[in-house]
Write a protein that holds these residues in place. Sequence first.
Motif, PDB file in Angstrom:
ATOM      1  N   ARG A 146       0.814  -1.221   0.000  1.00  0.00           N
ATOM      2  CA  ARG A 146       0.000   0.000   0.000  1.00  0.00           C
ATOM      3  C   ARG A 146       0.845   1.267   0.000  1.00  0.00           C
ATOM      4  O   ARG A 146       0.313   2.356  -0.120  1.00  0.00           O
ATOM      5  N   LEU A 147       2.151   1.127   0.141  1.00  0.00           N
ATOM      6  CA  LEU A 147       2.990   2.324   0.208  1.00  0.00           C
ATOM      7  C   LEU A 147       2.966   3.110  -1.089  1.00  0.00           C
ATOM      8  O   LEU A 147       3.177   4.310  -1.106  1.00  0.00           O
ATOM      9  N   LEU A 148       2.751   2.424  -2.198  1.00  0.00           N
ATOM     10  CA  LEU A 148       2.588   3.124  -3.471  1.00  0.00           C
ATOM     11  C   LEU A 148       1.113   3.078  -3.832  1.00  0.00           C
ATOM     12  O   LEU A 148       0.409   2.161  -3.447  1.00  0.00           O
ATOM     13  N   PRO A 149       0.646   4.075  -4.583  1.00  0.00           N
ATOM     14  CA  PRO A 149      -0.760   4.066  -4.973  1.00  0.00           C
ATOM     15  C   PRO A 149      -1.128   2.769  -5.683  1.00  0.00           C
ATOM     16  O   PRO A 149      -0.301   2.184  -6.380  1.00  0.00           O
ATOM     17  N   THR A 205       6.534  10.700  -3.251  1.00  0.00           N
ATOM     18  CA  THR A 205       6.370   9.591  -2.308  1.00  0.00           C
ATOM     19  C   THR A 205       7.727   9.001  -1.937  1.00  0.00           C
ATOM     20  O   THR A 205       7.998   8.716  -0.765  1.00  0.00           O
TER      21      THR A 205
END
Lengths: 229, 297
Positions: B13-16, B201
Amino acid sequence: MQFEEVGLRYGADAETLVDVSFTLEEGGFYFLTGPSGAGKTSLLKMLYLAQRPTRGKISMFGQEVTGLARDRLPGFRRRIGVVFQDFRLLSHLTVFDNIALPLRVAGVEEHDLQAPVREMLAWVGLAQRAEARPATLSGGEQQRVAIARAVIARPEILVADEPTGNVDPEMAARLLHLFDALNKLGTTLVVATHDLHLLSRVSRAQMMRLDRGRLSDPTGSLRYPPRSA
Amino acid sequence: MKLPASATAADRRLLPEGRLAGPMPWVIAIMMFLTALAGAAGLGIGAAAVELRQGLGERLTVQIVEANPDTRNAQARAALRTLSKLPEVKLATRVGDAEITRMLAPWFGAGGLGEDVPIPALIDVSLTPEGIDHGDMIAGALARVAPAAHVDNTSEWLGPLARLMHGLALLAAGIVLLMMGATAAAVVLAARGALNTHRATIDTLHLLGATDVQVARLFQRRIALDALFGGGIGFLAGILVILLLGAEISRVGSALLGVGHLPPAAWLLIAILPFLAMALATVTARITVVNALRQML
Ligand SMILES: Nc1ncnc2c1ncn2[C@@H]1O[C@H](COP(=O)(O)OP(=O)(O)O)[C@@H](O)[C@H]1O
Ligand SMILES: [Mg+2]
């Protein structure tokens, strides 16, 4: 935490920071003030290892970090909590996941991070908004998420860049109270602000003043208002 | 209590969410489609060429057309001696007159040609695999000892055909390699694009103490999955076409071109292509991302 004759130059311009030297005591509470454009954010960036100085020496946690190898930076960064001026919340993550980020980066197991994140959410008064996306929050709420994320991993130093810039005076007072509590737990605090009202609220805080790139009180012994002339 | 697997789910979930790489999976799909076709064609042609050379290419017939039976026999013996000394020749045997008569019977009747019509002497030659392309040299060697010898050289027409097929197989292999290169290039572009898109991010993750390896892993996994997705689609389309084309080719009855019945080893090679593409994409993505991250602070 020590700066020695630190200078910072962006590109070919004149130096943004000139001969900055100071020592921060462990467990101290420092305000960094100065007019907009004085170089507060630039100084903090070097402090939280987002920017290397052009000259001079920076040491922290008993080690010089000026020329530290890239792969050693994460270890140091995990000991520093940062409330960025622009928050830097990840817009695709929920409030919960944003706050949990430093713990996940540090490899904390999923079942071990639930409780601390819930606790932190309650502490900043956002327990009801755990599943919300940052974009749906007010400026002040985003700021509190940013603060919660900065402190969740119990950093030794907390750096906050204009943390009360987006909130009303009442919320500013609450946030300051929160910082005060953290400081009492032993965290070293460095808070950049041009809000002079804040400075008088923490009696033991020391003030550093930047003006056009120069630090006017290198020892940090001045208070606001000045103790005496 | 959550399952340990949820740690990686949270990591993800750390990246879209969603596809990272824009059109990359589709570029890889096209590439994989063409790779599968080129691979099948190359392997099919290669297998057919080997079959062809082994089936027909290793044989050669020497005729000695000479009216005088004594001269004919003398030249035949000389030719046999010469042939048996050549390293390219595995076995040279004279075909007996009775055998020849039997072979000619369908055309001239059981009575044969009669005494007055001379029958040429025939020598059946098996060549070593290395000898296949040396029909001309063998004919040259025979011309010196048996002027009446005529080499019915299958390699004269088989050689060029085999070389053509060999060349086509090599070309197909080259195309597969080029496709791999193009796939890697597509991955590099996609990885760079993704890095740019998620630069903010990444910077934030770095400042929170994430290592390059942690960040790279996020991209690598996504890109690998995208590559597998694209590779899988292209591969299925390719296999479909190979099967249809193979059926058509078999129907035409072109046994010469052994395509359509690929050997099992060839199918295995083709089947690992999508996984090869995924591995290639993963490694390329990792190298690209780690190199790019090194430029950051
Ligand atoms: N990344 C950068 N590149 C070039 N100039 C910069 C950059 N960041 C800050 N500056 C310049 O440095 C000076 C100090 O900026 P900053 O540190 O943000 O001040 P403050 O936070 O006190 O308002 C400003 O003149 C600003 O334009
Ligand atoms: Mg600033």
